[in-house]
Design a protein around this motif. Structure first.
Motif, short mmCIF file in Angstrom:
data_model
loop_
_atom_site.label_atom_id
_atom_site.label_comp_id
_atom_site.label_asym_id
_atom_site.label_seq_id
_atom_site.Cartn_x
_atom_site.Cartn_y
_atom_site.Cartn_z
N PHE A 1 0.85 -1.19 0.00
CA PHE A 1 0.00 0.00 0.00
C PHE A 1 0.89 1.24 0.00
N THR A 2 0.67 2.15 -0.94
CA THR A 2 1.49 3.36 -1.02
C THR A 2 0.62 4.54 -1.44
N THR A 3 0.97 5.73 -0.94
CA THR A 3 0.26 6.95 -1.33
C THR A 3 0.99 7.66 -2.46
N LYS A 4 2.16 7.15 -2.84
CA LYS A 4 2.93 7.78 -3.91
C LYS A 4 2.35 7.41 -5.27
N PRO A 5 2.60 8.23 -6.29
CA PRO A 5 2.12 7.90 -7.65
C PRO A 5 2.73 6.59 -8.14
N THR A 6 2.04 5.99 -9.11
CA THR A 6 2.49 4.71 -9.67
C THR A 6 3.92 4.83 -10.20
N GLY A 7 4.77 3.87 -9.79
CA GLY A 7 6.15 3.85 -10.24
C GLY A 7 7.12 4.54 -9.31
N GLN A 8 6.60 5.27 -8.30
CA GLN A 8 7.48 5.99 -7.38
C GLN A 8 7.61 5.31 -6.02
N GLY A 9 6.91 4.22 -5.81
CA GLY A 9 7.02 3.51 -4.53
C GLY A 9 6.48 2.10 -4.64
N THR A 10 7.09 1.18 -3.89
CA THR A 10 6.64 -0.23 -3.91
C THR A 10 5.57 -0.51 -2.88
N GLY A 11 5.42 0.36 -1.88
CA GLY A 11 4.47 0.09 -0.82
C GLY A 11 4.98 -0.88 0.22
N LEU A 12 6.28 -1.12 0.22
CA LEU A 12 6.84 -2.09 1.17
C LEU A 12 7.69 -1.44 2.27
N GLY A 13 8.01 -0.15 2.12
CA GLY A 13 8.90 0.50 3.08
C GLY A 13 8.38 0.45 4.50
N LEU A 14 7.15 0.95 4.72
CA LEU A 14 6.58 0.96 6.07
C LEU A 14 6.23 -0.44 6.54
N SER A 15 5.82 -1.31 5.62
CA SER A 15 5.52 -2.69 5.99
C SER A 15 6.76 -3.40 6.52
N LEU A 16 7.89 -3.24 5.80
CA LEU A 16 9.15 -3.85 6.25
C LEU A 16 9.60 -3.22 7.57
N SER A 17 9.43 -1.91 7.70
CA SER A 17 9.80 -1.23 8.95
C SER A 17 8.99 -1.78 10.11
N TYR A 18 7.70 -1.98 9.88
CA TYR A 18 6.82 -2.54 10.93
C TYR A 18 7.31 -3.92 11.35
N ASP A 19 7.64 -4.77 10.37
CA ASP A 19 8.10 -6.13 10.68
C ASP A 19 9.44 -6.12 11.40
N ILE A 20 10.36 -5.23 10.97
CA ILE A 20 11.68 -5.15 11.62
C ILE A 20 11.52 -4.76 13.09
N LEU A 21 10.67 -3.77 13.37
CA LEU A 21 10.49 -3.31 14.75
C LEU A 21 9.80 -4.37 15.60
N LYS A 22 8.85 -5.09 15.01
CA LYS A 22 8.21 -6.20 15.74
C LYS A 22 9.23 -7.24 16.12
N ALA A 23 10.16 -7.55 15.19
CA ALA A 23 11.20 -8.54 15.47
C ALA A 23 12.13 -8.07 16.58
N HIS A 24 12.27 -6.75 16.76
CA HIS A 24 13.10 -6.19 17.83
C HIS A 24 12.31 -6.05 19.14
N GLY A 25 11.05 -6.48 19.14
CA GLY A 25 10.23 -6.29 20.33
C GLY A 25 9.76 -4.86 20.50
N GLY A 26 9.79 -4.08 19.42
CA GLY A 26 9.36 -2.69 19.49
C GLY A 26 8.07 -2.47 18.73
N GLU A 27 7.75 -1.20 18.48
CA GLU A 27 6.53 -0.88 17.76
C GLU A 27 6.70 0.46 17.06
N ILE A 28 5.77 0.76 16.15
CA ILE A 28 5.78 2.03 15.44
C ILE A 28 4.36 2.57 15.43
N LYS A 29 4.22 3.86 15.72
CA LYS A 29 2.91 4.51 15.76
C LYS A 29 2.96 5.75 14.89
#
Length: 684
Positions: free
Chosen positions: A639-667
């Motif tokens: 999911f991305t708010t950027k125009p088509t071709g300017q974002g994959t929609g994975l940046g925040l998703s990967l960030s969320y997963d990385i922080l979960k793996a560290h026992g943290g969170e993102i709000k």
């Protein structure tokens, strides 16, 4: 587990009252249909259907489903969305208990969608049934409804063998209830299901811990319908641990309470079957037979499709075998096998349907249902024939059923292969997209590094040129024996050399630091200075943005708490998270500048703060913000708010997963047109 109150007992009398009300309005005794009922009569009927649906939920599942659909039909007629959502939630539980996973999922998803409406609990039509769901403010009532839906959805995930998702939903439901309501009945149900989930995962200590919590909650209110249930569960845990004496003690106490309070039939039957198994292991065959028969009788009373009956049949078979009554043992063994085969086939179909719920699949199930009804009608006609005709029909049915089973198995195998192929393709696509996101991040990082390292290189080049000229001047002064001026020039050369050395080391430090940040992650955590890491990636992100857009400028504000110090993290992963948030912040301010007035100045702020044993990193901007109707989706993959071709929609998703793996969170806190603030929380 759905909470049932004494008000449900009123339902039967209300149903009996309906014909009298109808006759009073229709003194000739003429028949009327439901569409001719007055609003009062329809309200009473709706209330009765809702109560009967709950009352039968764990005593006769087929009846509960029947009355659930009746209640759903009337609530939709009244356009009472809160009733519709409550009825769908209870209906989802009944369908789940009956093994109908796909329809249970459809009911719960529809209920969840309705409950997302903030106004759903306003102006609710009052009835005795709905009073159990409307004990607080409209928002509190909506939260309670969401808790019930999420609780039942967790049971559905457990039934479809997704234990991790089940526990996730249960703990989220527990947090919702504890933070937003004081509904002890719902909390009791959720914690009970957590204990049961850990028991099924054979994490017995965790199961015992939460079951003890259940018993503490029980002390705060009276819940006759579930009396003895906790004691039975604790008995199961002791039985699983091999402590048969303690198991027998809790089973017996639980059975006493269940029978005394005339409580839940399902718990009565399951406790009797558990005692039968325990007595058989102890060699007390007569007692085992007694409780096995009693448990089977109570299970049969619940409905025609009871998976738990397999255990009852098996216990009876084993007990009769120990008693050397081999005919009875064989009879119940065959009954257990027949029901188990039927349930296995049903479960395979249900799981397959659950994974592929759709319009086409619903049509297929409808066609099968029509075919089943048609077959039943044919069988009734065929049973009128005698002699050879009866045997011929039986032979035909057996042959036909065998063919259908073979076809069903073939279709199921084809579906399995299709699903497997689709899954493989999805995994491949996902891997490609993740690699694309990583390469995009690498590009941002590389641009920042290039821009950052250019400054010290420029200094080195400039001072080298200056020193070259100073050396020529020094030679001239020495030839002219002007030693005093030569000494001054030599001092200037020395100072320039020190500056060259300083900026050379600066460039070396940048290269070494970037090599450290970009090396392949080993997955090992190491002590890292969070302030230095946040500052380093902030500068790299800014210079990367400048490298792409020469006209871009932004004010950077940092506020680092020196008490943060070093914490154990996987440096490369957290660096990737920070870089992603910085890039998004600079992008948002750049987009805002395109439409804002001339007075607008882009601003990105970074703050670190230590709060007790946690570390907060806040990244805020005054960009264009995020619309409230999509803010819940920004951490979803692709999911991305950027125009088509300017974002994959994975940046925040990967960030969320990385922080979960560290026992943290993102709000995130955001307001459209004013900016956003992302907060990372890590363990200190």
């Amino acid at each position: 587990m759905q909470i049932i109150t004494i008000k449900q007992r009123i339902a039967i009398s209300l149903v009996l009252l309906l014909p009298l009300l109808t006759i009073a309005q229709n003194p000739q005794g003429l028949q009327t249909n439901s569409h001719n009922f007055t609003s009062t009569n329809d309200t009473i009927l709706l209330n009765s259907y809702c109560f009967l649906q709950l009352d039968y939920s764990e005593t006769n599942r087929d009846s509960s489903i029947y009355y659930g659909y009746k209640a759903l039909e009337l609530s939709k007629k009244f356009n009472q969305k809160f009733y519709v959502a409550c009825t769908l939630s209870d209906l989802g539980f009944a369908l789940l208990s009956n093994g109908d996973y796909s329809n249970a999922l459809n009911a719960l998803l529809e209920a969840s969608k309705l409950a997302e409406n903030k106004d759903i609990a306003k102006n609710v039509m009052p009835t005795p049934y709905i009073s159990d769901y409307t004990k607080g403010s409209p928002e509190t009532n909506r939260i309670v409804l969401l808790g019930y839906i999420k609780n039942t959805l967790a049971l559905l995930y457990g039934s479809t063998r997704n234990a991790q998702r089940q526990l996730q939903e249960l703990f989220e439901a527990k947090q919702i209830v504890e933070n937003g309501t004081d509904d002890k009945y719902l909390l009791y149900s959720i914690v009970s299901n957590i204990a049961n989930a850990y028991f099924k995962m054979e994490k017995l200590d965790s199961a015992m811990y939460y079951q003890r919590q259940v018993m503490e909650i029980e002390k705060k209110f009276v819940l006759n319908n579930y009396s003895g249930a906790s004691l039975k569960t604790i008995g199961d845990i002791f039985y699983k641990k091999g402590n048969l004496d303690s198991a027998k003690k809790y089973y017996s106490e639980g059975l006493f309470l269940i029978e005394k309070k005339n409580a839940n039939t399902n718990y009565l039957a399951s406790t009797q079957v558990a005692l039968a198994d325990l007595y058989r292991k102890n060699g007390e065959i007569d007692s085992s037979l007694y409780y096995a028969k009693a448990g089977l009788k109570n299970y049969i009373s619940l409905g025609s499709f009871i998976p738990e009956m397999v255990e009852s049949y098996t216990n009876l078979s084993l007990s009769f075998k120990e008693n050397k009554r081999y005919d009875s043992a064989y009879f119940y063994m065959q009954a257990a096998k027949k029901l188990s085969d039927s349930l296995n086939e049903t479960e395979i179909n249900n799981l397959s349907t659950f994974q592929k719920v759709g319009f086409e699949e619903q049509l297929r199930l409808k066609a099968q249902e029509n075919e089943r009804v048609s077959d039943n009608n044919k069988r009734k006609v065929y049973l009128l024939f005698t002699g050879l005709g009866i045997f011929s029909i039986i032979a035909y049915i057996l042959y036909r059923n065998n063919r259908q089973k073979q076809k069903a198995n073939k279709v199921l195998q084809q579906q399995k292969e299709e699903i497997q192929t689709t899954l493989t393709q999805l995994k491949s696509t996902q891997a490609q997209l993740i690699q694309s996101e990583k390469m995009a991040s690498l590009g941002e990082l590389t641009a920042g590094i290039a821009h950052e390292i250019q400054n010290p290189l420029n200094f080195v080049n400039n001072f080298s040129e200056v020193n070259k000229e100073l050396v020529d001047e020094l030679e001239n002064e020495l030839e002219n024996n002007n030693n005093e001026k030569a000494i001054l020039i030599a001092k200037d050369i020395k100072e320039n050399e020190e500056k060259i050395n300083h900026h050379g080391k600066r460039a070396d430090s940048i290269v070494k630091g970037m090599l450290q940040h970009s090396r392949v992650s080993t997955g090992q955590q190491e002590p890292t200075n969070i302030n230095a890491l946040a500052d380093e990636y902030l500068r790299l992100s800014y210079h990367g943005m400048r490298a792409k857009d020469k006209d871009f400028n932004a004010t950077i504000k940092t506020e680092f708490d020196e008490s943060v110090g070093k914490i154990n993290i996987i440096l490369q992963d957290i660096g990737r998270v920070l870089l992603n948030l910085y890039n998004n912040a600079f992008y948002a301010t750049n987009e805002q500048k395109k439409t804002a007035d001339a007075a607008y100045q882009p601003l990105v702020s970074v703050q670190t703060k230590k709060i007790n044993d946690k570390i907060e990193i806040k990244v805020s901007d005054n960009g264009n913000g995020i619309s409230q109707n999509i803010v819940d989706k920004i951490f979803q993959p692709f999911f991305t708010t950027k125009p088509t071709g300017q974002g994959t929609g994975l940046g925040l998703s990967l960030s969320y997963d990385i922080l979960k793996a560290h026992g943290g969170e993102i709000k995130v806190e955001t307001k459209e047109g004013e900016g956003s603030e992302f907060t990372i929380v890590l363990q200190g």
